[in-house]
Design a protein around this motif. Structure first.
Motif, PDB file in Angstrom:
ATOM      1  N   ILE A  29      92.595  28.553  62.683  1.00  0.00           N
ATOM      2  CA  ILE A  29      92.707  27.101  62.788  1.00  0.00           C
ATOM      3  C   ILE A  29      92.120  26.537  64.084  1.00  0.00           C
ATOM      4  O   ILE A  29      92.076  25.325  64.244  1.00  0.00           O
ATOM      5  CB  ILE A  29      94.169  26.626  62.605  1.00  0.00           C
ATOM      6  N   ILE A  30      91.725  27.395  65.020  1.00  0.00           N
ATOM      7  CA  ILE A  30      91.087  26.937  66.259  1.00  0.00           C
ATOM      8  C   ILE A  30      89.755  27.663  66.426  1.00  0.00           C
ATOM      9  O   ILE A  30      89.490  28.659  65.758  1.00  0.00           O
ATOM     10  CB  ILE A  30      91.985  27.160  67.502  1.00  0.00           C
ATOM     11  N   LYS A  31      88.904  27.160  67.332  1.00  0.00           N
ATOM     12  CA  LYS A  31      87.582  27.756  67.535  1.00  0.00           C
ATOM     13  C   LYS A  31      87.623  29.038  68.350  1.00  0.00           C
ATOM     14  O   LYS A  31      86.817  29.930  68.152  1.00  0.00           O
ATOM     15  CB  LYS A  31      86.662  26.749  68.236  1.00  0.00           C
ATOM     16  N   TYR A  42      98.849  34.012  69.217  1.00  0.00           N
ATOM     17  CA  TYR A  42      99.165  32.609  68.981  1.00  0.00           C
ATOM     18  C   TYR A  42      97.877  31.797  68.950  1.00  0.00           C
ATOM     19  O   TYR A  42      97.037  31.944  69.829  1.00  0.00           O
ATOM     20  CB  TYR A  42     100.058  32.050  70.091  1.00  0.00           C
ATOM     21  N   GLU A  43      97.746  30.943  67.956  1.00  0.00           N
ATOM     22  CA  GLU A  43      96.654  29.977  67.928  1.00  0.00           C
ATOM     23  C   GLU A  43      97.252  28.651  68.388  1.00  0.00           C
ATOM     24  O   GLU A  43      98.135  28.098  67.731  1.00  0.00           O
ATOM     25  CB  GLU A  43      96.070  29.850  66.525  1.00  0.00           C
ATOM     26  N   CYS A  44      96.796  28.163  69.542  1.00  0.00           N
ATOM     27  CA  CYS A  44      97.386  26.975  70.165  1.00  0.00           C
ATOM     28  C   CYS A  44      96.343  25.898  70.400  1.00  0.00           C
ATOM     29  O   CYS A  44      95.183  26.185  70.679  1.00  0.00           O
ATOM     30  CB  CYS A  44      98.016  27.344  71.509  1.00  0.00           C
ATOM     31  N   ARG A  45      96.808  24.666  70.320  1.00  0.00           N
ATOM     32  CA  ARG A  45      95.992  23.507  70.673  1.00  0.00           C
ATOM     33  C   ARG A  45      96.471  22.984  72.017  1.00  0.00           C
ATOM     34  O   ARG A  45      97.672  22.836  72.238  1.00  0.00           O
ATOM     35  CB  ARG A  45      96.127  22.420  69.610  1.00  0.00           C
ATOM     36  N   PHE A  46      95.527  22.696  72.902  1.00  0.00           N
ATOM     37  CA  PHE A  46      95.827  22.174  74.232  1.00  0.00           C
ATOM     38  C   PHE A  46      96.561  20.845  74.141  1.00  0.00           C
ATOM     39  O   PHE A  46      96.191  19.966  73.370  1.00  0.00           O
ATOM     40  CB  PHE A  46      94.518  22.000  75.015  1.00  0.00           C
ATOM     41  N   LEU A  47      97.621  20.693  74.940  1.00  0.00           N
ATOM     42  CA  LEU A  47      98.350  19.425  75.011  1.00  0.00           C
ATOM     43  C   LEU A  47      98.205  18.747  76.361  1.00  0.00           C
ATOM     44  O   LEU A  47      97.850  17.589  76.441  1.00  0.00           O
ATOM     45  CB  LEU A  47      99.843  19.631  74.718  1.00  0.00           C
ATOM     46  N   ASP A  48      98.504  19.492  77.459  1.00  0.00           N
ATOM     47  CA  ASP A  48      98.581  18.832  78.749  1.00  0.00           C
ATOM     48  C   ASP A  48      98.473  19.852  79.882  1.00  0.00           C
ATOM     49  O   ASP A  48      98.754  21.034  79.694  1.00  0.00           O
ATOM     50  CB  ASP A  48      99.929  18.109  78.860  1.00  0.00           C
ATOM     51  N   THR A  49      98.081  19.371  81.056  1.00  0.00           N
ATOM     52  CA  THR A  49      98.072  20.178  82.271  1.00  0.00           C
ATOM     53  C   THR A  49      98.859  19.443  83.348  1.00  0.00           C
ATOM     54  O   THR A  49      98.646  18.252  83.560  1.00  0.00           O
ATOM     55  CB  THR A  49      96.632  20.401  82.788  1.00  0.00           C
TER      56      THR A  49
END
Length: 116
Positions: A29-31, A42-49
């Protein structure tokens, strides 16, 4: 060992994985590719830093949303990860690594349990 090699400081754009014998596989689901040898991925989408400065003791916390989890089949037991088979380790401060071998349980003091 290969895991420790991934802590090598490299120039921007260089991959720590090139220093190891690890291989990669495509995510679903991610590149970004995953490390094939990792028992849990884990396939994760970036949220915040959140940045806490560049000085000694500073750093960043990067948060993400988990979209998909891949667990090696022999670790998955009745909907849970069998930690007796997995035997996770953690990275500590400095040169320290931590073996997660002494597990104990305490009853949570809340009305609704997240996990049963």
């Amino acid at each position: 060992n290969d895991v420790n090699l991934t802590s090598t400081e490299l120039e921007y754009g260089q991959s720590e994985l090139e220093l190891t014998s690890f291989s990669t596989i495509d995510s679903e689901i991610i590149k970004t590719q995953r490390v094939a040898e990792a028992p849990i991925q884990y396939e994760c989408r970036f949220l915040d830093t959140l940045s806490y400065g560049e000085d000694l003791g500073g750093g960043q916390i990067i948060t993400g949303e988990v979209g998909k989890v891949h667990v090696r089949s022999d670790l998955y037991d009745n909907g849970r990860i069998n930690e007796n088979i997995y035997k996770p380790v953690g990275r500590g401060a400095g040169l320290d690594w931590i073996k997660c071998t002494d597990k104990f349980q305490l009853e949570r003091l809340m009305k609704a349990q997240i996990q049963k």
